[in-house]
Design an enzyme around this catalytic site. Structure first.
Site, short mmCIF file in Angstrom:
data_model
loop_
_atom_site.label_atom_id
_atom_site.label_comp_id
_atom_site.label_asym_id
_atom_site.label_seq_id
_atom_site.Cartn_x
_atom_site.Cartn_y
_atom_site.Cartn_z
N LYS A 46 7.55 -1.68 -14.97
CA LYS A 46 7.78 -3.02 -14.47
C LYS A 46 6.89 -3.36 -13.28
O LYS A 46 6.57 -4.52 -13.02
CB LYS A 46 9.25 -3.16 -14.00
N GLY A 47 6.50 -2.35 -12.50
CA GLY A 47 5.91 -2.57 -11.17
C GLY A 47 4.70 -3.47 -11.10
O GLY A 47 4.44 -4.09 -10.06
N GLU A 102 -2.26 -1.20 -13.23
CA GLU A 102 -1.16 -0.44 -12.61
C GLU A 102 -0.86 -1.00 -11.24
O GLU A 102 -1.73 -1.56 -10.57
CB GLU A 102 -1.57 1.04 -12.47
N ASP A 103 0.37 -0.82 -10.80
CA ASP A 103 0.72 -1.21 -9.44
C ASP A 103 0.25 -0.16 -8.44
O ASP A 103 -0.36 -0.47 -7.43
CB ASP A 103 2.23 -1.44 -9.31
N ASP A 106 0.18 7.33 -7.68
CA ASP A 106 0.72 8.24 -6.67
C ASP A 106 0.25 9.66 -7.04
O ASP A 106 -0.87 10.06 -6.75
CB ASP A 106 2.23 8.05 -6.68
N LYS A 134 -2.67 6.38 -3.69
CA LYS A 134 -2.36 7.32 -2.59
C LYS A 134 -3.20 8.58 -2.81
O LYS A 134 -2.71 9.54 -3.43
CB LYS A 134 -0.88 7.70 -2.63
N VAL A 156 6.13 2.77 -0.62
CA VAL A 156 5.99 1.34 -0.34
C VAL A 156 6.78 0.49 -1.34
O VAL A 156 7.06 0.93 -2.46
CB VAL A 156 4.51 0.91 -0.32
N ASP A 162 9.26 -1.39 -6.34
CA ASP A 162 10.67 -1.37 -5.99
C ASP A 162 11.08 -0.05 -5.34
O ASP A 162 10.39 0.96 -5.44
CB ASP A 162 11.52 -1.55 -7.25
N ARG A 168 11.28 -6.00 -5.22
CA ARG A 168 10.11 -6.37 -6.03
C ARG A 168 9.57 -7.75 -5.69
O ARG A 168 8.39 -8.01 -5.84
CB ARG A 168 10.48 -6.34 -7.52
P1 IMP Z 1 2.87 8.80 -10.31
O1 IMP Z 1 3.18 9.29 -11.69
O2 IMP Z 1 3.34 9.77 -9.27
O3 IMP Z 1 1.40 8.43 -10.11
O4 IMP Z 1 3.73 7.53 -10.05
C1 IMP Z 1 3.45 6.36 -10.62
C2 IMP Z 1 4.61 5.40 -10.63
O5 IMP Z 1 5.63 5.73 -9.68
C3 IMP Z 1 4.11 4.04 -10.24
O6 IMP Z 1 3.64 3.32 -11.35
C4 IMP Z 1 5.32 3.41 -9.58
O7 IMP Z 1 6.13 2.81 -10.55
C5 IMP Z 1 6.05 4.60 -8.95
N1 IMP Z 1 5.67 4.77 -7.53
C6 IMP Z 1 4.85 5.69 -6.99
N2 IMP Z 1 4.74 5.55 -5.66
C7 IMP Z 1 5.50 4.49 -5.34
C8 IMP Z 1 5.80 3.82 -4.11
O8 IMP Z 1 5.31 4.15 -3.02
N3 IMP Z 1 6.64 2.76 -4.20
C9 IMP Z 1 7.20 2.34 -5.37
N4 IMP Z 1 6.94 2.92 -6.54
C10 IMP Z 1 6.11 3.99 -6.54
MG MG Z 2 3.95 1.67 -12.31
#
Ligand code: IMP
Ligand code: MG
Length: 180
Positions: A46-47, A102-103, A106, A134, A156, A162, A168
Site C-alpha cells: 500500500k505504501g 516503491e515507497d 529498507d 535506507k 518513518v 504507515d 499514511r
Molecule cells: P524491506 O523489505 O526491509 O526493504 O522493507 C520494505 C517495506 O517495509 C517497505 O515497502 C515498507 O512498506 C516497509 N518499511 C520499511 N521501512 C519503513 C519505514 O521506515 N516506515 C514505514 N514502512 C517501512
Molecule cells: Mg512498500
C-alpha cells in the site's frame, strides 16, 4: 494538531515542499530516459500509492498502470524477509518497459522478491524507482535506479508510509520521537 494523528504528531524529516520538488525532478528524469517509449508503471501497495499518483503526473509518457500488493511486515518494524502477495498483476508484462515504484527500500528483501517475480514475466526492461532508501540497513544487493532521498535508519511515516496502519495521509515524511 492534525486530526489524522490524534495524540502523536510526528516530527518532520522531509517537508512537503521538498518532496514535491524532488518528485517533479524524478518524473522529468524518467521522462527523459524513456523518451519515445511506453512504460508500465507498477505501484507497490500500500505504501507507494501517494508517491505513485504524484510522480505519474510528472511523467510525460504513455503509461500503463499496474498495482501489486505485497505485505512483508505485518505490524512490526523489522522486515521478516517473508513477502506475501496480496494483489497480483493480471496483465502480461512480457516485452514491456517496466518501472517498479516503491515507497521505501529498507533491508531490500521485499524489493528483491518483487524484482525476481517481475523478471520471471520477461519484461523488455526493468528499473526501480523508490522515494526513500535506507542505505545503512540494506541486507541484500538490489539496484535502485531512481532514489528520491537517502535517509538514516529511523522508522518513518507519512506520505503513504504507515506505522501499524496509521499516518499514511500526512503530507510530509516524519518520524516518531522516542518515548512515545
Ligand atoms: P524491506 O523489505 O526491509 O526493504 O522493507 C520494505 C517495506 O517495509 C517497505 O515497502 C515498507 O512498506 C516497509 N518499511 C520499511 N521501512 C519503513 C519505514 O521506515 N516506515 C514505514 N514502512 C517501512
Ligand atoms: Mg512498500
Amino acid at each position: 494538531m492534525s486530526k489524522l494523528t490524534k495524540t502523536i504528531e510526528p516530527k518532520i524529516l522531509i517537508p512537503e515542499v521538498k518532496i514535491k520538488a524532488r518528485v517533479e525532478e524524478m518524473g522529468q528524469e524518467i521522462t527523459n530516459d524513456y523518451m519515445g517509449r511506453e512504460i508500465t508503471a507498477i505501484c507497490v501497495l500500500k505504501g507507494s500509492f501517494i508517491f505513485y499518483s504524484d510522480i505519474l503526473r510528472k511523467i510525460d509518457l504513455p503509461v500503463s498502470c499496474e498495482f501489486l500488493g505485497v505485505s512483508s511486515y505485518g505490524d512490526k518494524k523489522v522486515s521478516s524477509g517473508e513477502v506475501k502477495v496480496t494483489l497480483d498483476i493480471n496483465d502480461p508484462l512480457e516485452g514491456k518497459h517496466v518501472i517498479i515504484f516503491e515507497d521505501i527500500v529498507d533491508s531490500g528483501l521485499t524489493l528483491a522478491y518483487i524484482i525476481n517475480m517481475i523478471r520471471s514475466r520477461r519484461p523488455a526492461s526493468l528499473r526501480v524507482c523508490s522515494l526513500l532508501m535506507k542505505p545503512e540497513k540494506m541486507r541484500i544487493d538490489v539496484q535502485v535506479d531512481y532514489v528520491g532521498f537517502k535517509i538514516g535508519s529511523e522508522f518513518v511515516v507519512g506520505y503513504g508510509l504507515d506505522d501499524a496502519g496509521k499516518f499514511r495521509g500526512l503530507p510530509y515524511v516524519g518520524y516518531i520521537e522516542q518515548g512515545h
